[in-house]
Scaffold this motif. Structure first.
Motif, short mmCIF file in Angstrom:
data_model
loop_
_atom_site.label_atom_id
_atom_site.label_comp_id
_atom_site.label_asym_id
_atom_site.label_seq_id
_atom_site.Cartn_x
_atom_site.Cartn_y
_atom_site.Cartn_z
N SER A 5 0.66 -0.96 -0.36
CA SER A 5 -0.49 -0.32 0.19
C SER A 5 0.75 1.25 -0.14
O SER A 5 1.70 2.04 1.11
CB SER A 5 -0.60 -0.18 1.25
N PRO A 6 1.09 2.19 -1.16
CA PRO A 6 1.51 3.48 -0.67
C PRO A 6 0.89 4.27 -0.07
O PRO A 6 1.62 5.15 0.74
CB PRO A 6 1.44 3.84 -2.98
N PRO A 111 -8.79 10.56 -3.58
CA PRO A 111 -7.28 11.42 -4.47
C PRO A 111 -8.77 12.47 -4.89
O PRO A 111 -10.19 12.48 -5.36
CB PRO A 111 -7.85 9.97 -5.25
N SER A 140 -0.98 15.19 -3.63
CA SER A 140 -1.10 13.99 -4.64
C SER A 140 -1.27 12.38 -4.10
O SER A 140 -0.52 12.23 -3.12
CB SER A 140 -0.79 14.25 -5.89
N ALA A 141 -2.21 11.54 -4.24
CA ALA A 141 -2.77 10.76 -3.33
C ALA A 141 -1.06 9.60 -4.25
O ALA A 141 -0.87 9.79 -5.16
CB ALA A 141 -3.16 9.55 -4.34
N PRO A 142 -0.62 8.48 -3.18
CA PRO A 142 1.44 7.93 -4.02
C PRO A 142 0.35 7.08 -4.90
O PRO A 142 -0.50 6.52 -4.28
CB PRO A 142 1.28 8.19 -2.09
N SER A 143 1.18 6.77 -5.76
CA SER A 143 1.11 5.72 -6.84
C SER A 143 2.45 4.86 -6.30
O SER A 143 2.32 3.18 -7.76
CB SER A 143 1.15 6.39 -7.73
N GLY A 144 3.02 4.46 -5.41
CA GLY A 144 4.68 4.11 -5.05
C GLY A 144 5.82 3.81 -5.68
O GLY A 144 6.91 2.69 -5.91
N GLU A 145 6.10 5.19 -6.49
CA GLU A 145 7.05 5.41 -6.63
C GLU A 145 8.31 5.67 -5.49
O GLU A 145 7.50 6.53 -4.36
CB GLU A 145 7.11 7.16 -7.53
N GLU A 148 8.90 8.70 -3.23
CA GLU A 148 7.04 9.58 -2.67
C GLU A 148 7.79 9.45 -0.84
O GLU A 148 7.44 10.55 -0.77
CB GLU A 148 6.77 9.10 -3.33
N GLN A 186 -4.25 13.00 0.19
CA GLN A 186 -4.64 12.32 -0.66
C GLN A 186 -4.20 10.16 -0.81
O GLN A 186 -2.95 10.43 -0.97
CB GLN A 186 -5.19 12.91 -2.17
N ARG A 188 -5.20 6.74 -2.46
CA ARG A 188 -6.03 5.41 -2.82
C ARG A 188 -5.93 4.35 -2.25
O ARG A 188 -5.11 3.41 -1.38
CB ARG A 188 -5.29 5.55 -4.40
#
Length: 574
Positions: A5-6, A111, A140-145, A148, A186, A188
Motif C-alpha cells: 500500500s503506497p 484522490p 497528491s495520492a501516492p502511487s508507489g514511486e 514518494e 490524498q 487511494r
C-alpha cells in the motif's frame, strides 16, 4: 521496506520524519481514509517512539492537540479522516493561529479525481482553514514511486519548521511565528497494508528553536510609565518591569503575574485620577483580554503606547492607536530618581491597600489564632465561633478562585475557562510564579476540557509530578462535555475540573443590554439557564465526582489526593 500500500509507505515515512524532527504526541481520530496514518502512529507508539492519544470527536481531538502543544512547546499532530471530520478541527486551528501555538493537522482525503462528483465523504478540504495557517499543502495520492517516501519526509520537515516558526537553519522567524499547519493527504486503495518493520527514528534531545536576532529598542526613563502583560507575555514582561522600575499590570494568565512590581488591583487604579490619569506611557507585552480599562488606556490621548511582541502575524492595536511596535525592548542603565521610585511605590502600595480593604470579615478571621488571645476565654470563644462560621460559609466566586490559586504549586498546572471566574481571579489573586493557561487567542469556551486534558497529559508524561486544575463555568463544561470521554487504554491524567455552577451564563449579566432587554428574553437567549445533573454526567463518563458548597468542603476537595480525572462541582449564586 515498501508494502503493498503506497498509503502505508507514505504514512510511515511522514510520521517517522515528524518524530525525527521532535514531535512527541499524536492524536488520532478513527476513520477509513486515514487508516494508514492511524496504524503507523500505533506502530510507532508500540516501539516507544511517540505518545498516541485516540479520541472519537475531531473537535475535542484538535483542542487536545492544542493543549499538548501548549505544555510541551512542540507541535502535536492530529490525524483525521475526510469530510466533516476536517471541518471539526477549525475551532482549534483558529485558536492555535491567534495564540501562536504549533499545531499540525494531517487530514486524509479522497484522490483529486473524486472531487466534484458527489463522491461519499468528499468535499473541498484544501483551503478549508484559509487565512489561519503557517503552511498548507494538498498532497497528491501516492502511487508507489520510490521517491514518494523521500518527498514525504521532506514535507514533514518543512511542516515542522513552519509550525514552530523557524527557517531552514532552525532560527526563529518573527513573522509570522509559530502556528498551525495543514497537510491534506490524498490516498487511494489499498488504504493500508501490514507493517513488518519501521524505519529507525531518533527524536532530538531538544527541539527548541534558536532565538532570532531581534532588533532591541531602548526606552528612555522619564515619562510616567506602566508595563502591561497580557496572555502569552511570559516572564520577560516581569523582568523588564523590574529592571526598569515601573509598575507591572499583569493579567492572571500572562505568565508574569508575580514579582515585587506587580499591581493586582490595576483596574480601580487605572480609573483613579491620581493613578491612571497620570500615566504618560504604556508598554504592552502579550495580548490583554480581561479588562476594558487596558484598551481604553492604550487609546487615550496623551499616552504613548508601545507594543512588544517577539513574533506574531498581527499586533495588538486597539483603536489603531498604538504609537510604536517593537520586537524587543530594554532600558538604559539608570539610577531611579526619587520621583521614579515614588511612582512605582505608590502603585504597589495602593494596590496592596485596596486588596486588604476588600477582604471580607470572614476571610480576615481565617488566619491563625492571635497569641494575645491565650488565657482570654471570651476572645478564644469568639475566635472559635468565627472560625466555624468561616468554614461553614458558602463559597463565593472570589473565595473559589483564591482557594484554587493558593492550592496550586509550581509543579502543578492551572487552566482557566472563558467565564466570570477568570476575571474574578484577575482582580484578586496575589502574585505567584505558577504555570497558568487559558485559550485567550479567541477567548472562547470551545474545547476547554480537551485543552486541559492535553496540558495535563503533557505535564505529567514521564516522571512529571503535579496536578492540573481547570476552573471553568457550567456552560464551558457542558459545551465540551464530550471531551470527558477517555477511551479504554487511554491515559487518564490527574485532572481536577472545578465547575463553578451558577446555572447559566452569568457573565452576560454584566452587559449593558441586561438593564433594558425583557428579562425573560434575556434569560432565554443570553443567560441560557440549565439544570443538568453534573454528577450523573461524571458517572456516565467514568470520572470521579465531588461537590463543595462551603469553604471547608472546598478546602478538603482541593487538598484531597487526585489520582485521575475528577469533577468538582461548586454551586454559585447568580
Amino acid at each position: 521496506m515498501a508494502t503493498a500500500s503506497p498509503a502505508t509507505d507514505v504514512s510511515v515515512a511522514i510520521l517517522g520524519a515528524f518524530i525525527d524532527a521532535g514531535v512527541s504526541d499524536i492524536v488520532v481520530c478513527p476513520g477509513s481514509r486515514s487508516q494508514a496514518l492511524a496504524l503507523a502512529a500505533a506502530a510507532y507508539e508500540a516501539r516507544g517512539s511517540v505518545r498516541l492519544h485516540v479520541r472519537l470527536d475531531e473537535r475535542g481531538a484538535g483542542f487536545l492537540a492544542l493543549g499538548l502543544a501548549v505544555e510541551s512547546g512542540r507541535p502535536a499532530l492530529v490525524i483525521t479522516t475526510s469530510g466533516t471530520a476536517v471541518a471539526n478541527l477549525h475551532p482549534a486551528v483558529l485558536e492555535a493561529h491567534h495564540s501562536g501555538v504549533p499545531l499540525i493537522a494531517l487530514t486524509a482525503d479522497r484522490p483529486a479525481e473524486m472531487r466534484g462528483i458527489r463522491a461519499n465523504q468528499t468535499t473541498i478540504q484544501p483551503g478549508i482553514f484559509a487565512g489561519a495557517l503557517r503552511l498548507e499543502r494538498d498532497v497528491s495520492a501516492p502511487s508507489g514511486e520510490p521517491s514518494e517516501t523521500d518527498a514525504a519526509g521532506d514535507l514533514a520537515r518543512e511542516a515542522y519548521r513552519a509550525a514552530v516558526g523557524v527557517d531552514e537553519s532552525g532560527v526563529a522567524v518573527a513573522d509570522p511565528g509559530a502556528g498551525p499547519v495543514h497537510l491534506n493527504l490524498q490516498f487511494r486503495e489499498p488504504l493500508s497494508a501490514p507493517l513488518d518493520e519501521l524505519p529507525a527514528v531518533t527524536p532530538p534531545v531538544s527541539s527548541a528553536p534558536l532565538p532570532a536576532e531581534l532588533p532591541v529598542a531602548t526606552l528612555a526613563h522619564g515619562p510616567r510609565t506602566v508595563v502591561i502583560a497580557g496572555a502569552g507575555a511570559g516572564p520577560a514582561a516581569e523582568e523588564f518591569a523590574r529592571a526598569a522600575g515601573w509598575p507591572l499590570l499583569a493579567e492572571v494568565t500572562s505568565g508574569a503575574h508575580f514579582g515585587p512590581n506587580l499591581v493586582v488591583a490595576y483596574r480601580p487604579l487605572l480609573a483613579d485620577d491620581d493613578f491612571g490619569a497620570r500615566i504618560e506611557r504604556v508598554v504592552v507585552f502579550g495580548h490583554p483580554t480581561l479588562s476594558r480599562e487596558v484598551p481604553a488606556l492604550v487609546q487615550r490621548g496623551g499616552v504613548e503606547a508601545i507594543v512588544v511582541a517577539p513574533s506574531g502575524f498581527e499586533w495588538y492595536d486597539p483603536g489603531h492607536a498604538v504609537d510604536r511596535f517593537e520586537r524587543a525592548v530594554q532600558t538604559s542603565p539608570h539610577e531611579p530618581s526619587r520621583n521614579e521610585r515614588a511612582w512605582l511605590g505608590r502603585w504597589v502600595h495602593a494596590s496592596r491597600a485596596l486588596f486588604e480593604d476588600d477582604l471580607t470579615g470572614a476571610e480576615r478571621r481565617s488566619g491563625v489564632v492571635d497569641g494575645g488571645h491565650v488565657g482570654d476565654f471570651a476572645k478564644q470563644r469568639d475566635y472559635v465561633r468565627a472560625e466555624f462560621a468561616a468554614v461553614r460559609a458558602p463559597v463565593t466566586r472570589r473565595l473559589l478562585v483564591e482557594r484554587v490559586w493558593a492550592s496550586t504549586w509550581p509543579h502543578d498546572r492551572l487552566v482557566f475557562g472563558a467565564s466570570r471566574l477568570i476575571r474574578d481571579a484577575d482582580r484578586v489573586v496575589p502574585g505567584k510564579r505558577i504555570t497558568v493557561h487559558a485559550n485567550r487567542g479567541l477567548a472562547g469556551i470551545d474545547g476547554t476540557i480537551a485543552t486541559a486534558l492535553g496540558i495535563a497529559l503533557a505535564s505529567q508524561s514521564g516522571d512529571g509530578a503535579g496536578v492540573t486544575r481547570a476552573v471553568i463555568g457550567d456552560l464551558t463544561f457542558l459545551h465540551d462535555v464530550g471531551s470527558l470521554l477517555v477511551g479504554a487504554g487511554e491515559r487518564r491524567p490527574r485532572l481536577q475540573l472545578i465547575v463553578g455552577n451558577d446555572g447559566g451564563g452569568t457573565i452576560f449579566d454584566s452587559l449593558e443590554v441586561h438593564q433594558t432587554a425583557p428579562a425573560d428574553h434575556f434569560d432565554r437567549v443570553q443567560f441560557t439557564p440549565q439544570s443538568v445533573d453534573l454528577a450523573g454526567l461524571a458517572a456516565a463518563y467514568g470520572w470521579a465526582y465531588s461537590r463543595a458548597t462551603t469553604k471547608g468542603e472546598l478546602d478538603q476537595a482541593l487538598t484531597a489526593h487526585i489520582d485521575g480525572p475528577t469533577v468538582l462541582e461548586v454551586p454559585l449564586p447568580r
